[in-house]
Design an enzyme around this catalytic site. Structure first.
Site, PDB file in Angstrom:
ATOM      1  N   LYS A 176      44.939  43.191  45.609  1.00 46.48           N
ATOM      2  CA  LYS A 176      45.941  44.078  44.989  1.00 46.48           C
ATOM      3  C   LYS A 176      45.353  45.469  44.811  1.00 46.48           C
ATOM      4  CE  LYS A 176      44.007  44.493  40.722  1.00 46.48           C
ATOM      5  NZ  LYS A 176      43.346  45.703  40.336  1.00 46.48           N
ATOM      6  N   ASP A 199      45.068  39.599  36.003  1.00 48.61           N
ATOM      7  CA  ASP A 199      45.646  39.893  37.322  1.00 48.61           C
ATOM      8  C   ASP A 199      46.122  38.648  38.057  1.00 48.61           C
ATOM      9  OD1 ASP A 199      44.882  42.562  37.018  1.00 48.61           O
ATOM     10  OD2 ASP A 199      42.995  42.280  38.098  1.00 48.61           O
TER      11      ASP A 199
END
Ligand code: C5P
Length: 326
Positions: free
Chosen positions: A28, A161
């Site tokens: 990401k 996350d």
């Protein structure tokens, strides 16, 4: 409620037919990382926009009497922990144990193989990707059919996350980053990433943020201009709206990264941005051809080993049998 991506036809596949399952999870980037003053629990409130990029870890699980982790990959693996303690502490193993406990399955274990393409300790959520992939892979291996909401809840407890690594695409993250909700993204984006030889520990970057920004607001700002740029698919507007509140503290810890920012802009990137808590540096390109030119320009300037990545890409998903892991 957020629903996780289901590949076409996936619901019809027979579950857990084979003795090994491989799940792919993406790295990401944070297009906006607004950080507030630390909460009583020590975590920082975030308003962030995540985007999943085309750089992957593949996690293969198979049944075993005891937990084990093996690692291969195209990135520097020197800093991946090894040995018995490392197995217990590995986020993928912790994910597996949490999933087993959630279903009351005592003594359930698996052998986990991590094939890493995401830089280790690079600010691209490689460990979180492994945890998300392990949840999906073991859910399949053990034929559990865990509801999405439960998987997201388990993911949130593993790390801030991890829920986004399950979800993929482009999403707004709030809370400490674990509350995720897809946002409109009309773009077909291209990033060039420059990994650093030496990792940067996330807690130390947050601590430096606290030193440098003692008056941070309790609630970080909403990224309105950035969300508009995403829904318009406009790379020039996106370049102008990128923001990462951890960039200054990371550069304070690693002043050498400034040279990579300069080289990227000099090579023609639309913008340069620190990835998460760093030290990977991201360069935004207009399209695929421009990304290749930026990568070539970096090589000309002596910056090697760059990665060219499309975005957004899917969250953690099962690979068809016979793909990696054989
Ligand atoms: O949630 P995760 O385990 O990824 O967080 C790693 C560390 O990063 C935390 O222990 C904390 O020091 C810091 N962190 C934070 N605020 C957040 C996310 C992470 O302070 N929102």
């Amino acid at each position: 409620m957020t629903a996780l991506p289901t590949p076409p036809g996936d619901a019809d596949r027979p579950r857990a037919a084979g003795r090994r399952v491989t799940v792919r999870a993406a790295a990401k980037v944070n297009l906006h990382l607004g950080v507030g003053a630390p909460r009583p629990d020590g975590f920082h409130p975030l308003v962030t926009v995540y985007q999943a990029v085309g750089l992957y870890d593949d996690v293969t699980v198979s049944p075993a009497e005891a937990w084990s982790v093996t690692v291969s990959g195209s990135v520097d693996l020197a800093s991946v922990p090894r040995g018995a303690d490392a197995v217990a502490g590995n986020l993928a193993v912790r994910a597996g144990r949490a999933l087993a406990a959630h279903h009351g399955l005592r003594d359930r274990a698996a052998a986990i193989h991590l094939d890493k393409g995401i830089p280790v300790a690079g600010g691209m959520a490689g460990g979180s990707a492994d945890a998300a992939a392990a949840l999906v892979a073991l859910d399949r291996l053990w034929s559990l059919g865990t509801p999405d909401a439960d998987l997201l809840g388990l993911a949130a407890r593993l790390g801030s996350d991890v829920p986004f690594s399950l979800l993929g695409g482009t999403a707004l993250g709030t809370g400490r980053g674990e509350l995720v909700e897809p946002v409109e993204d009309a773009g077909s984006w291209w990033w060039v990433a420059v990994p650093s030889g030496q990792g940067l520990a996330t807690p130390s970057v947050y601590r430096r943020f606290d030193d440098l920004v003692p008056g941070a607001p309790a609630a970080p700002a909403h990224p309105a201009a950035l969300l508009r740029a995403l829904s318009a698919g406009d790379p020039v507007a996106l370049a102008a709206a990128l923001r990462n509140d951890l960039q200054a503290p990371a550069l304070d810890l690693r002043p050498d990264l400034a040279a990579t920012f300069e080289a990227g802009l000099d090579a023609g990137a639309l913008a340069a941005l620190l990835s998460g808590s760093g030290p990977t540096v991201l360069l935004l390109a207009e399209d695929a051809a421009h990304a290749r030119r930026v990568a070539a320009g970096l090589l000309d300037r002596g910056v090697g080993a760059v990665l060219v990545m499309p975005a957004p890409v899917a969250g953690a998903h099962v690979l068809p049998d016979g793909e990696p892991g054989e």
